[in-house]
Write an enzyme that holds these catalytic residues in place. Sequence first.
Site, PDB file in Angstrom:
ATOM      1  N   HIS A 195       0.857  -1.185   0.000  1.00 42.02           N
ATOM      2  CA  HIS A 195       0.000   0.000   0.000  1.00 42.02           C
ATOM      3  C   HIS A 195       0.892   1.233   0.000  1.00 42.02           C
ATOM      4  O   HIS A 195       2.108   1.115   0.150  1.00 42.02           O
ATOM      5  CB  HIS A 195      -0.876   0.007   1.257  1.00 42.02           C
ATOM      6  CG  HIS A 195      -0.067   0.123   2.518  1.00 42.02           C
ATOM      7  ND1 HIS A 195       0.633  -0.951   3.050  1.00 42.02           N
ATOM      8  CD2 HIS A 195       0.211   1.177   3.318  1.00 42.02           C
ATOM      9  CE1 HIS A 195       1.292  -0.562   4.134  1.00 42.02           C
ATOM     10  NE2 HIS A 195       1.057   0.742   4.318  1.00 42.02           N
ATOM     11  N   ASP A 203       1.055   5.346   1.761  1.00 37.41           N
ATOM     12  CA  ASP A 203       0.517   5.926   2.989  1.00 37.41           C
ATOM     13  C   ASP A 203      -0.366   7.148   2.794  1.00 37.41           C
ATOM     14  O   ASP A 203      -1.171   7.455   3.658  1.00 37.41           O
ATOM     15  CB  ASP A 203       1.654   6.270   3.960  1.00 37.41           C
ATOM     16  CG  ASP A 203       2.270   5.007   4.556  1.00 37.41           C
ATOM     17  OD1 ASP A 203       1.615   3.943   4.479  1.00 37.41           O
ATOM     18  OD2 ASP A 203       3.389   5.074   5.083  1.00 37.41           O
ATOM     19  N   HIS A 209       4.719   0.061  -0.269  1.00 35.76           N
ATOM     20  CA  HIS A 209       5.465  -0.866   0.569  1.00 35.76           C
ATOM     21  C   HIS A 209       4.548  -1.853   1.266  1.00 35.76           C
ATOM     22  O   HIS A 209       3.323  -1.633   1.352  1.00 35.76           O
ATOM     23  CB  HIS A 209       6.281  -0.098   1.614  1.00 35.76           C
ATOM     24  CG  HIS A 209       5.425   0.729   2.535  1.00 35.76           C
ATOM     25  ND1 HIS A 209       4.905   1.955   2.165  1.00 35.76           N
ATOM     26  CD2 HIS A 209       4.981   0.497   3.798  1.00 35.76           C
ATOM     27  CE1 HIS A 209       4.184   2.443   3.165  1.00 35.76           C
ATOM     28  NE2 HIS A 209       4.210   1.576   4.164  1.00 35.76           N
ATOM     29  N   ARG A 249       7.198  -9.372  16.324  1.00 39.21           N
ATOM     30  CA  ARG A 249       7.938  -8.264  15.715  1.00 39.21           C
ATOM     31  C   ARG A 249       7.348  -6.967  16.234  1.00 39.21           C
ATOM     32  O   ARG A 249       6.166  -6.675  16.020  1.00 39.21           O
ATOM     33  CB  ARG A 249       7.776  -8.343  14.197  1.00 39.21           C
ATOM     34  CG  ARG A 249       8.311  -7.167  13.395  1.00 39.21           C
ATOM     35  CD  ARG A 249       7.652  -7.261  12.029  1.00 39.21           C
ATOM     36  NE  ARG A 249       8.234  -6.420  10.990  1.00 39.21           N
ATOM     37  CZ  ARG A 249       7.795  -5.212  10.676  1.00 39.21           C
ATOM     38  NH1 ARG A 249       6.827  -4.653  11.387  1.00 39.21           N
ATOM     39  NH2 ARG A 249       8.321  -4.566   9.651  1.00 39.21           N
TER      40      ARG A 249
END
Length: 682
Positions: free
Chosen positions: A522, A524, A594, A604
């Site tokens: 996507h 931002d 990204h 994570r």
Amino acid sequence: MCGPLLLLFGGLLALPGTLTDPISPPDLQLWAGLDLFSRGDWAGAQAQLWGSVRSLRELREVRLRCGTECKLRGTQGPQLEEAVLSRADCLLGCEKLLLGEPSLYRLTQETERVFQRGLPYNYLQVTHYKLEELDKAAAAAFTFYVKNPHHEQIQEDIQRYRRMKEIQEPSFQDLEQPQYKTVYAQALSLLSEGKFRVAVRRLEDSLKIYLMEHEDCRALCEGTREQESEIYKDFSYAISQYYTEVLQCKQNCALEPTLRPSGEHSKQDPLISHLSLLLDIYTKLEDWEAAAEIVRSLLLFQPQNETAKERLRGYEERLQGKNSDKLRESIVSYVRRTLSEKRLLYYAMEHLNISFNDPDSWTPEEIIPESLRDRVKKEREEKDQRTLPFEEVTVTLTPKQMNGTTRVTLDGVINEEECQMLQTLGQAAGGPGSGFRGRLSRHTPRERIQGLTVLRALQMAASGAVDSSHARLYYRASERARVLAQSYFGTEKLHFSFTHLVCRSAIEGEQDSRNDFSHPVHADNCILDPEERECWKELPAYVHRDYSGVLYLNDDFQGGDLFFTELDATTVTAEIRPSCGRLVLFGAGGENAHGVRAVTQGTRCAIALWFTKSAVHAEQERSLASDLMVGSDGHKQNKESETKNTGRETSGRETFASKEEPERPSGRRQKKRVNRKFEDEL
Ligand SMILES: *[C@@H]1O[C@H](CO)[C@@H](O)[C@H](O)[C@H]1NC(C)=O
Ligand SMILES: *[C@@H]1O[C@H](CO)[C@@H](O)[C@H](O)[C@H]1NC(C)=O
Ligand SMILES: *[C@@H]1O[C@H](CO)[C@@H](O)[C@H](O)[C@H]1NC(C)=O
């Protein structure tokens, strides 16, 4: 050689009072001021410190004046040597006359640096505060802040002043602001009111003043220097070395921090900013002649700029050959002089092994000797790294290495211990109880996700649900990321749009043959349309977001790499492995589509950040969080900064009290020692 001295007297008469009223040396006043400060004599300290600032200013004015009075006359052959000697005689006479013996007013380079960093202002803000002169305290603090925008103590002090109702906004002024900036700001505000004609005149004034102030900066480069080593040197070599040092100093005036536009550490050359803005306004005013003149001048800096060339062709068509080669004389001579100095400096670099750091990024390649081009390019890239505001932060991957333009990977933003603390915070955030591992991810049923905003963290800290030092670290770490984004991309002030500490955990037993993503591709601030290879900057995308960042906290998990793609959402152009303290920053548009690879084992954790240039879109939460940082967590923090202030005083007092008698700086060496001690404390 008495000619120049006689000439001088004409000029001196215009400087009233100086003959009878010699300057009191700025360094002596500074040390006296610090001494009084350490004993808590605020009024006395204040008088001395202001005196030192004023003296320094006068000293510089005298130097400039003497420099102008003592022009180099006759500059060829044997006449050159004579002219140099005669100028030296003139300068010495001039300064002696106005200032007294050189030993009185010559500052060591270290003292010069203390003044350059604006240290007196940091003490002045305390003395004014103690004497309850809040507006003056705010102004002194702000002046120090402008010179040291990353100094944490002053950031907090400024916040404290801002919350004091007695202090009016206009008090936050930079007392050492170069004059051109004031005029430039006036031009910008006229511009925002749509008053183009008045604005353009103000901007032209600002340009003229900038050039004058730049000239002064250059003139001061010919001051005295301390000799670092006394190695025997050949006459010509010694002169070359001194001469190149002066030239380098003059070139650096393009970087002189107080002469740069106030977008904090904007990388834009003020001269180029002026010209670009002038170009825009003249175009709006349809003044093609002026616009053509400006764009020609801009082309002197960037002869290869095709956009600029096209614009010039457009203007010239409209002008039909009228004034077809008019250029700004002031800009032409600026560029010509800068380039001829650069040629000399590069010559010295190539043949005399003298180092030269070219401050300008617009230097045309042909100026740089071929044998040096690679080295210069490499040094320039390294310099980009060095100019980051935090020493421990390094550039690991440049935009080029990341196969993009506005992307960068930095390391060392936070350390191991800080990563641990933030990870603890992130995992505690899921809620009370140990077994809880967050909700299912919106993007994949095979991961759980838990998130925490800065405000929520500080609120939880206030109620004792999480460790307060962890929450405060979260706030500080995100602030670091903001400052880094701003300074690396050289933008105007960035505001927070949203900040989220997110931990994603692989759900055990659900990881076989996964081919989905932890977060699909996507962009931002726009809606990615891979089929059209477009990114639509429209709602409901967060169109006001300008930059994004991810600060990673760990690497003990599988998968979870960040990757960038082209607009097709499938061609991967770069892939980054997370690790503790690594910050990836990128422009929020379609050029940085990204995604995140599936996390297939472990957890994570990362802080995701979005920034906007628009103050209007700055998130409310952040200012609430900032209140909590200094406010509620409350009395404690207030006390903390109080003790910080008093801590500074008492430790100052202790250092002096521990000797029989307060140390009075007199000799040079002693001065240096005192000065170091104070630098450590602040
Ligand atoms: C080229 O010139 C245009 C117009 O002056 C300017 O907007 C643009 O930033 C310049 N390009 C570069 C690479 O500097
Ligand atoms: C050039 O100067 C550097 C230090 O400034 C020195 O280490 C180096 O050996 C010098 N090189 C030559 C060829 O003189
Ligand atoms: C950039 O592209 C090159 C060549 O395709 C590749 O080797 C390199 O890994 C890419 N950079 C990153 C950070 O992925």
